[in-house]
Design an enzyme around this catalytic site. Structure first.
Site, PDB file in Angstrom:
ATOM      1  N   CYS A  67       0.822  -1.214   0.000  1.00 33.12           N
ATOM      2  CA  CYS A  67       0.000   0.000   0.000  1.00 33.12           C
ATOM      3  C   CYS A  67       0.853   1.260   0.000  1.00 33.12           C
ATOM      4  O   CYS A  67       0.606   2.180  -0.798  1.00 33.12           O
ATOM      5  CB  CYS A  67      -0.964  -0.021   1.184  1.00 33.12           C
ATOM      6  SG  CYS A  67      -0.191  -0.380   2.776  1.00 33.12           S
ATOM      7  N   TYR A  68       1.847   1.328   0.858  1.00 34.02           N
ATOM      8  CA  TYR A  68       2.724   2.498   0.851  1.00 34.02           C
ATOM      9  C   TYR A  68       3.437   2.663  -0.502  1.00 34.02           C
ATOM     10  O   TYR A  68       3.449   3.757  -1.073  1.00 34.02           O
ATOM     11  CB  TYR A  68       3.768   2.406   1.964  1.00 34.02           C
ATOM     12  CG  TYR A  68       3.283   2.739   3.345  1.00 34.02           C
ATOM     13  CD1 TYR A  68       2.714   3.969   3.643  1.00 34.02           C
ATOM     14  CD2 TYR A  68       3.436   1.825   4.393  1.00 34.02           C
ATOM     15  CE1 TYR A  68       2.297   4.286   4.930  1.00 34.02           C
ATOM     16  CE2 TYR A  68       3.022   2.125   5.675  1.00 34.02           C
ATOM     17  CZ  TYR A  68       2.457   3.359   5.945  1.00 34.02           C
ATOM     18  OH  TYR A  68       2.047   3.667   7.231  1.00 34.02           O
TER      19      TYR A  68
END
Length: 259
Positions: A67-68
């Site tokens: 996600c990051y």
């Protein structure tokens, strides 16, 4: 389970970190285990559609990105692919914040409501496993080594990621020039939205959606470019991106089930 699944079906999208890095030597350093299927590691395609759409379409095994890294790489991509080395690639700072759902479903004391509410903290400083993923894919885009300082933070909300990136410009550039670069680069991308001044993205704008929203500013005082990126970590940062990859792999409309 990926080898077992590949024996049962033609295509697999893996949401874990097991196939996101191409160098098996990085797994003991960042994940704490050695990789047991280097043959599949060589085959896996990094599944960020805005980076590898054609490769995903032909893939048998797709590694759904973290996600990051999704929020960071989408913010950096036009800049890194501009071809003129617009920024210092050895000095990119990433200050990222995530809601508590980014920690997964397993119950853990630090993520219980009494521990998170009215609290804000950094974690895994200089040691987060998404660091090599960001650097590897950013290096591919730039065509040379990229080094980042990545610091994640936990904020007291359920979902969403906001990443603020700082890059040193090699020469003065007008904000409008950079905005035009981003407009042209992402023209036609169904899940990218660029804010123009004075607008800035907020996590509530993408809640429950597969969109990534971006903005940029130039700080003329110190010659730094500031990039801001927001996604829903559970959708574009996980399940929605997996659906997007599935659509591409199956030859279906990319936005099917997402718009």
């Amino acid at each position: 389970r990926v080898p077992e699944l590949l024996a049962l079906c033609e295509k697999v999208i893996d949401l874990s970190g097991d196939f996101r890095l191409t160098d098996p030597a990085l797994y003991p350093l960042w994940y704490g285990y050695g990789h047991k299927r280097e043959d599949l590691l060589k085959e896996a395609v990094y599944g960020l559609p805005e980076l590898n759409r054609q490769e995903v379409a032909a893939a048998r095994l797709v590694a759904n990105p973290g996600c990051y890294p999704t929020s960071v790489l989408l913010a950096l991509k036009p800049l890194l692919m501009a071809g003129a080395n617009l920024v210092d690639l050895g000095d990119i700072i990433i200050d990222a914040k995530s809601g508590v759902s980014g920690a997964g479903r397993s119950p853990k004391l630090p993520f219980h409501y009494p521990e998170c509410s009215e609290n804000f903290k950094a974690y895994r400083v200089a040691a987060h496993q998404h660091t090599p993923e960001i650097e590897e894919q950013a290096g591919r885009l730039a065509g040379e080594k990229v080094t980042v300082n990545f610091t994640p933070h936990l904020v007291p909300m359920v979902r969403g990621i906001l990443s603020t990136l700082y890059a040193k410009l090699k020469e003065p550039l007008a904000e409008e020039e950079l905005l035009e670069l981003y407009r042209e680069h992402y023209r036609g991308e169904p899940f990218l939205r660029l804010h123009t001044p004075p607008g800035l993205p907020e996590t509530r704008f993408v809640w429950g959606s597969n969109f990534c929203e971006l903005a940029l500013r130039v700080d003329r005082r110190n010659g730094r470019l500031i990039l801001i990126s927001v996604i829903d970590n559970l959708i574009k940062g996980a399940a929605g991106q997996a659906v997007q990859n599935m659509n591409i792999m199956q030859g279906w409309p990319e936005t099917e089930g997402l718009l």
